[in-house]
Enzyme design. Sequence first.
Site, mmCIF file in Angstrom:
data_model
loop_
_atom_site.group_PDB
_atom_site.id
_atom_site.type_symbol
_atom_site.label_atom_id
_atom_site.label_comp_id
_atom_site.label_asym_id
_atom_site.label_seq_id
_atom_site.Cartn_x
_atom_site.Cartn_y
_atom_site.Cartn_z
ATOM 1 N N LYS A 41 0.858 -1.182 0.000
ATOM 2 C CA LYS A 41 0.000 0.000 0.000
ATOM 3 C C LYS A 41 0.892 1.230 0.000
ATOM 4 C CE LYS A 41 -4.511 0.994 0.285
ATOM 5 N NZ LYS A 41 -5.611 0.286 -0.393
ATOM 6 N N GLY B 199 -21.621 6.336 4.125
ATOM 7 C CA GLY B 199 -20.663 6.721 3.096
ATOM 8 C C GLY B 199 -21.141 6.296 1.727
ATOM 9 N N VAL B 200 -21.521 7.260 0.895
ATOM 10 C CA VAL B 200 -22.027 6.936 -0.449
ATOM 11 C C VAL B 200 -21.149 7.607 -1.501
ATOM 12 C CG1 VAL B 200 -24.406 6.345 0.131
ATOM 13 C CG2 VAL B 200 -23.786 8.751 -0.151
ATOM 14 N N VAL C 157 -17.627 3.827 -3.673
ATOM 15 C CA VAL C 157 -18.167 2.471 -3.532
ATOM 16 C C VAL C 157 -19.608 2.499 -3.052
ATOM 17 C CG1 VAL C 157 -17.930 0.275 -2.299
ATOM 18 C CG2 VAL C 157 -15.894 1.464 -3.143
ATOM 19 N N GLY C 158 -19.887 3.318 -2.041
ATOM 20 C CA GLY C 158 -21.194 3.311 -1.414
ATOM 21 C C GLY C 158 -22.347 3.580 -2.347
#
Length: 389
Positions: free
Chosen positions: A111, A211-212, A215-216
């Site tokens: 990462k 959380g949109v 991904v959301g």
Amino acid sequence: MVTLRVISAAMERRTWRPGVTTVTDVFGLSHKDTSPVSGQAKHEQVIFCSDERSGLHAIIAIYNTALGPSLGGTRFYPYESEQAALADVLNLSRAMAYKNALAGLDLGGGKAVIIGDPATDKSEALLRAYGRFVQSLGGRYFTACDVGTYSEDMDIVARESSYVTGRTVAQGGAGDSSILTAYGVFQGMRAAAEHVYGASTLRGRRIGVEGVGKVGHRLVDHLVEDGAEVVICDVSEQAVERVRSRHPQVEVVADQVELTAAGIDVYAPCALGGALDDDTVARLRAAIVCGGANNQLAHPGVEKELADRGILYAPDYVVNSGGVIQVADEIQGFNMERAKAKATQIYDTTLKIFRAAAEDGIPPAVAADRLAERRMSEVGRIRGIWLGH
């Protein structure tokens, strides 16, 4: 001035010249230490990258390469300190090793984090400088998108490095990796519903999505299509309005506290990590936790708290592995049908973990860790067989 600092497992204590933050005993932390980087004693390599003129300040962490070269995204985030960035990249790279292992990929865990505000600090020069550092590792680390970086950014990084995935479709890449990330979370949620309710559908269930963003909002699309009742929250009004414009029936609440108290069947954390702390678990009434965020457990032991309360936790690094499956497929030449077929297997892997956890009387997170560690150990040993050249 360009600076590259490398810490390996053999370099446990090092003080750098004045003007550069000192990082002490990265690999020698006691397991009794309660800091965010406790127990991270197995990383193969940590690289600190600095280019003053472009403003680049980055850290690349390689947890292990037992299964193959490491792969993980680049997070661009305004950390309050280098120590906070280090804690995050160590945790995230370890999680990537486990994620890649359970996704069935022949890739290790790595990462990277870039310290700064992507809205003001991101530039072509900075991204290209970062690409040079990635290239300097000679293929030990493949990078991709994460929070604060996008496919278009990876195209720029790739102008200086051969080890970049998550590129735009126009440049031969897979495009936005959130497509299969959300799809994989949905598959994991279907598996959880099968385990708890006896049917692999969310129809009629009330799902709370925190959380949109990348991904959301895509997860909401899958849930609505499946017939679920959805309630959301997000700190961004723009993100909320994007969902409401597509799905006016979706309910909106103010924050996570209100969301977790909203009588939901499934809680889906899809923002930043650490959503499942002691307070959240104590007030949570959902039967299932399954979301796209990384490192959802705020500290060790939370998985047991969830199990003790009868809440089924779908390990985050298992269900959100669709994105890494998507970008990993780029390495051999991207094919969406092939990548989606592999991401669909997240359903079977998640069910396998639930069953193993039930049989052994352990939380699913522990069962998932054991399966990942077994694959890293067994396949890693095979990789050590001498081929005679």
